[in-house]
Design a protein around this motif. Structure first.
Motif, PDB file in Angstrom:
ATOM      1  N   LYS A 258      45.430  37.342  47.410  1.00 50.42           N
ATOM      2  CA  LYS A 258      45.779  37.055  46.020  1.00 50.42           C
ATOM      3  C   LYS A 258      45.501  35.587  45.730  1.00 50.42           C
ATOM      4  N   VAL A 259      44.845  35.359  44.588  1.00 53.19           N
ATOM      5  CA  VAL A 259      44.556  34.009  44.128  1.00 53.19           C
ATOM      6  C   VAL A 259      45.432  33.717  42.911  1.00 53.19           C
ATOM      7  N   ASN A 260      46.281  32.717  43.008  1.00 56.91           N
ATOM      8  CA  ASN A 260      47.088  32.262  41.875  1.00 56.91           C
ATOM      9  C   ASN A 260      46.512  30.950  41.360  1.00 56.91           C
ATOM     10  N   THR A 261      46.274  30.868  40.059  1.00 56.74           N
ATOM     11  CA  THR A 261      45.681  29.664  39.482  1.00 56.74           C
ATOM     12  C   THR A 261      46.532  29.152  38.320  1.00 56.74           C
ATOM     13  N   GLY A 273      43.997  24.010  39.560  1.00 52.92           N
ATOM     14  CA  GLY A 273      44.200  24.262  40.976  1.00 52.92           C
ATOM     15  C   GLY A 273      44.772  25.635  41.206  1.00 52.92           C
ATOM     16  N   GLY A 274      45.085  25.902  42.471  1.00 55.68           N
ATOM     17  CA  GLY A 274      45.647  27.199  42.800  1.00 55.68           C
ATOM     18  C   GLY A 274      45.853  27.351  44.287  1.00 55.68           C
ATOM     19  N   ILE A 275      46.176  28.574  44.675  1.00 51.61           N
ATOM     20  CA  ILE A 275      46.466  28.878  46.071  1.00 51.61           C
ATOM     21  C   ILE A 275      45.999  30.287  46.372  1.00 51.61           C
ATOM     22  N   MET A 301      40.748  28.787  32.026  1.00 42.69           N
ATOM     23  CA  MET A 301      39.577  29.564  32.442  1.00 42.69           C
ATOM     24  C   MET A 301      38.854  28.887  33.603  1.00 42.69           C
ATOM     25  N   SER A 302      38.793  27.560  33.591  1.00 45.40           N
ATOM     26  CA  SER A 302      38.153  26.827  34.685  1.00 45.40           C
ATOM     27  C   SER A 302      38.914  27.023  35.991  1.00 45.40           C
ATOM     28  N   ALA A 303      40.249  27.080  35.900  1.00 47.01           N
ATOM     29  CA  ALA A 303      41.068  27.298  37.098  1.00 47.01           C
ATOM     30  C   ALA A 303      40.790  28.670  37.693  1.00 47.01           C
ATOM     31  N   ILE A 304      40.667  29.685  36.836  1.00 47.92           N
ATOM     32  CA  ILE A 304      40.360  31.037  37.311  1.00 47.92           C
ATOM     33  C   ILE A 304      38.986  31.057  37.985  1.00 47.92           C
ATOM     34  N   TYR A 305      38.030  30.420  37.336  1.00 46.97           N
ATOM     35  CA  TYR A 305      36.668  30.373  37.884  1.00 46.97           C
ATOM     36  C   TYR A 305      36.654  29.658  39.238  1.00 46.97           C
ATOM     37  N   LEU A 306      37.408  28.560  39.355  1.00 46.12           N
ATOM     38  CA  LEU A 306      37.462  27.822  40.616  1.00 46.12           C
ATOM     39  C   LEU A 306      38.098  28.673  41.713  1.00 46.12           C
ATOM     40  N   GLY A 307      39.153  29.425  41.352  1.00 50.35           N
ATOM     41  CA  GLY A 307      39.802  30.291  42.328  1.00 50.35           C
ATOM     42  C   GLY A 307      38.873  31.372  42.850  1.00 50.35           C
ATOM     43  N   ILE A 308      38.113  31.989  41.945  1.00 51.02           N
ATOM     44  CA  ILE A 308      37.162  33.020  42.358  1.00 51.02           C
ATOM     45  C   ILE A 308      36.072  32.415  43.235  1.00 51.02           C
ATOM     46  N   THR A 309      35.618  31.217  42.881  1.00 50.52           N
ATOM     47  CA  THR A 309      34.576  30.549  43.663  1.00 50.52           C
ATOM     48  C   THR A 309      35.053  30.249  45.080  1.00 50.52           C
ATOM     49  N   TRP A 320      42.921  39.706  44.452  1.00 52.74           N
ATOM     50  CA  TRP A 320      43.718  39.807  43.244  1.00 52.74           C
ATOM     51  C   TRP A 320      43.719  38.433  42.572  1.00 52.74           C
ATOM     52  N   ILE A 321      43.555  38.403  41.273  1.00 50.96           N
ATOM     53  CA  ILE A 321      43.627  37.152  40.530  1.00 50.96           C
ATOM     54  C   ILE A 321      44.873  37.193  39.650  1.00 50.96           C
ATOM     55  N   GLU A 322      45.729  36.174  39.780  1.00 52.85           N
ATOM     56  CA  GLU A 322      46.971  36.148  39.021  1.00 52.85           C
ATOM     57  C   GLU A 322      47.121  34.807  38.315  1.00 52.85           C
ATOM     58  N   PHE A 323      47.390  34.835  37.019  1.00 58.65           N
ATOM     59  CA  PHE A 323      47.580  33.608  36.238  1.00 58.65           C
ATOM     60  C   PHE A 323      48.518  33.927  35.083  1.00 58.65           C
TER      61      PHE A 323
END
Length: 347
Positions: A258-261, A273-275, A301-309, A320-323
Motif C-alpha cells: 500500500k502506498v499512502n501519499t 511525500g508518502g510511505i 496529484m504529484s504526490a500520487i504520481y511520485l508514489g506510483i513511480t 494499493w494507492i491511498e490518499f
C-alpha cells in the motif's frame, strides 16, 4: 567441474562408443582402463552393445584376468526405455536448473549474525547493497580510490578537514556525528552536484524515525526498547505530535503493498511525500520531495504520481494507492474537469 555433477543413463547401447564416450559414471573408459595392460579380448570390442546387451554382460568378463575391469564396468547405469539420457545428479528428477548448480558448487559458510538485518523481506536492493558493502569495509571511500589514483584530494567531502576513510565518515566526521544518511548525501554531492543543508537532512531523518516508531509492530522482546525510544527520543525531543483524530489504516492483501501519499502547502514552501508498507504494515520505503507549486490540487496529484513511480522502481506489481484528496479521486474517475497543470500527470 560440471562433469562431477552429471552422469549417463544408458538405454540404447548401439549408440555408445565403448571407449571414447562418457557413458560410465566415473568418466571415459580410456582414462579408467589401460588398453595396453588389459586383456586383448576386451580391447577388440568397440561398441557398448558388444559388452552389454538387453541386460546381460558379455561372458568374456568372467575371465579371471578381467576381474577388476568387470567390477568397474558393472557400476554403469542403464535405462529401460531404450533412450540415452544425461542426468543432472544434484536434482531429484535429473533435470538441470541454475539454482541446483549454484548450490552444488558454492561454498556454504555459517550464517553471519547480521544477515537478516540487511537481506530481509521487502528490503530496498540499493540500500541493502550499500549496507552490505559497508559491513565488509568495501565502500569506495577516498582511502580506497587513492590506491589507484594518487592524484586525487583525499580530504573528506563532508567536513573537508580530515582524510576520508570509512571510520571517519561514519564515526569521526563532524558533519556525520549528528546527521544520518551520510553516504547518500555524499553520492549526491559527487555525482549530482546537489547539496542539502544539515537541517534539511535532519528533518528527513526525524520524519523517518517518527514513521518507523509508529508503524513497526512491537514484539515482546523489544517492547521495552521501542517504548523508551518513542517516549524519550521521538515524542519528547524530536516530533511534535498533534492528537486531532484517530484514523484506521487497513492492511493490503498478502504479497501486496500500500502506498499512502500526501501533500503540504505553506506560505513560502510546499512538498509532497508518502510511505510504502507491506501487507503486515511494515514500512519499506519513505519518500519526500520539495516542490515549488502553489496549487494544492497539483501537489496532491504529484504526490500520487511520485508514489506510483517509487513503487514501480521497486518492481512492485500489486499496489494499493491511498490518499485523502477527494479532488484527486474525482479527477482520476473523470467526474471533475482536469486543470491543465496536472494533465501530464494523469495522461
Amino acid at each position: 567441474m560440471a562433469k562431477d555433477h552429471i552422469c549417463y543413463l544408458v538405454g540404447n547401447e548401439n549408440e555408445i562408443d565403448l571407449w571414447n564416450q562418457p557413458w560410465h559414471p566415473k568418466g571415459i573408459l580410456t582414462s579408467l582402463i589401460s588398453k595396453g595392460k588389459t586383456d586383448s579380448s576386451l580391447v577388440t570390442l568397440s561398441n557398448l552393445n558388444d559388452i552389454h546387451h538387453e541386460g546381460d554382460w558379455n561372458p568374456i568378463l568372467d575371465k579371471p584376468s578381467l576381474k577388476e575391469e568387470k567390477a568397474l564396468l558393472m557400476k554403469a547405469m542403464f535405462n529401460t526405455d531404450n533412450t540415452n539420457r544425461v542426468i543432472w545428479k544434484p536434482t531429484v528428477d535429473g533435470t538441470f536448473c541454475t539454482r541446483s548448480a549454484w548450490e552444488s558448487i558454492r561454498s556454504v559458510e555459517q550464517t553471519i549474525p547480521w544477515s537478516k538485518t540487511i537481506w530481509f523481506k521487502g528490503h530496498i536492493p540499493r540500500d541493502a547493497f550499500v549496507a552490505w558493502k559497508a559491513l565488509h569495509l568495501k565502500l569506495t571511500t577516498k582511502d580506497h580510490i587513492i590506491l589507484s589514483n594518487s592524484t586525487i584530494d583525499n580530504n573528506c567531502l563532508l567536513c573537508n578537514s580530515e582524510a576520508e576513510t570509512f571510520d571517519h565518515i561514519f564515526f569521526q566526521c563532524s558533519f556525520s556525528s549528528w546527521v544520518g544518511r551520510i553516504w547518500m548525501e555524499r553520492i549526491q554531492r559527487i555525482f549530482e552536484q546537489k547539496r542539502r543543508h544539515k537541517i534539511q537532512i535532519l528533518r528527513e531523518i526525524l520524519a523517518n524515525i517518527k514513521i518507523k516508531v509508529n508503524g513497526l509492530p512491537l514484539q515482546d522482546e523489544d517492547t521495552a526498547t521501542r517504548k523508551w525510544i518513542a517516549e524519550n527520543l521521538v515524542y519528547k525531543h524530536i516530533c511534535k505530535i498533534n492528537h486531532h483524530k484517530v484514523s484506521t489504516w487497513f492492511k493490503p492483501d498478502e504479497e501486496e503493498f500500500k502506498v499512502n501519499t500526501d501533500a503540504s502547502l505553506e506560505e513560502e514552501r510546499s512538498g509532497i511525500g508518502g510511505i510504502i508498507r507491506d501487507h503486515e504494515g511494515l514500512p519499506i520505503l519513505i519518500f519526500s520531495k520539495d516542490t515549488c507549486s502553489d496549487q494544492i490540487y497539483a501537489l496532491e496529484m504529484s504526490a500520487i504520481y511520485l508514489g506510483i513511480t517509487r513503487a514501480r522502481e521497486m518492481e512492485i506489481k500489486k499496489t494499493w494507492i491511498e490518499f485523502d484528496s477527494l479532488f484527486a479521486v474525482n479527477v482520476i474517475q473523470g467526474n471533475t474537469p482536469m486543470p491543465w497543470k496536472i494533465y501530464s500527470l494523469v495522461y
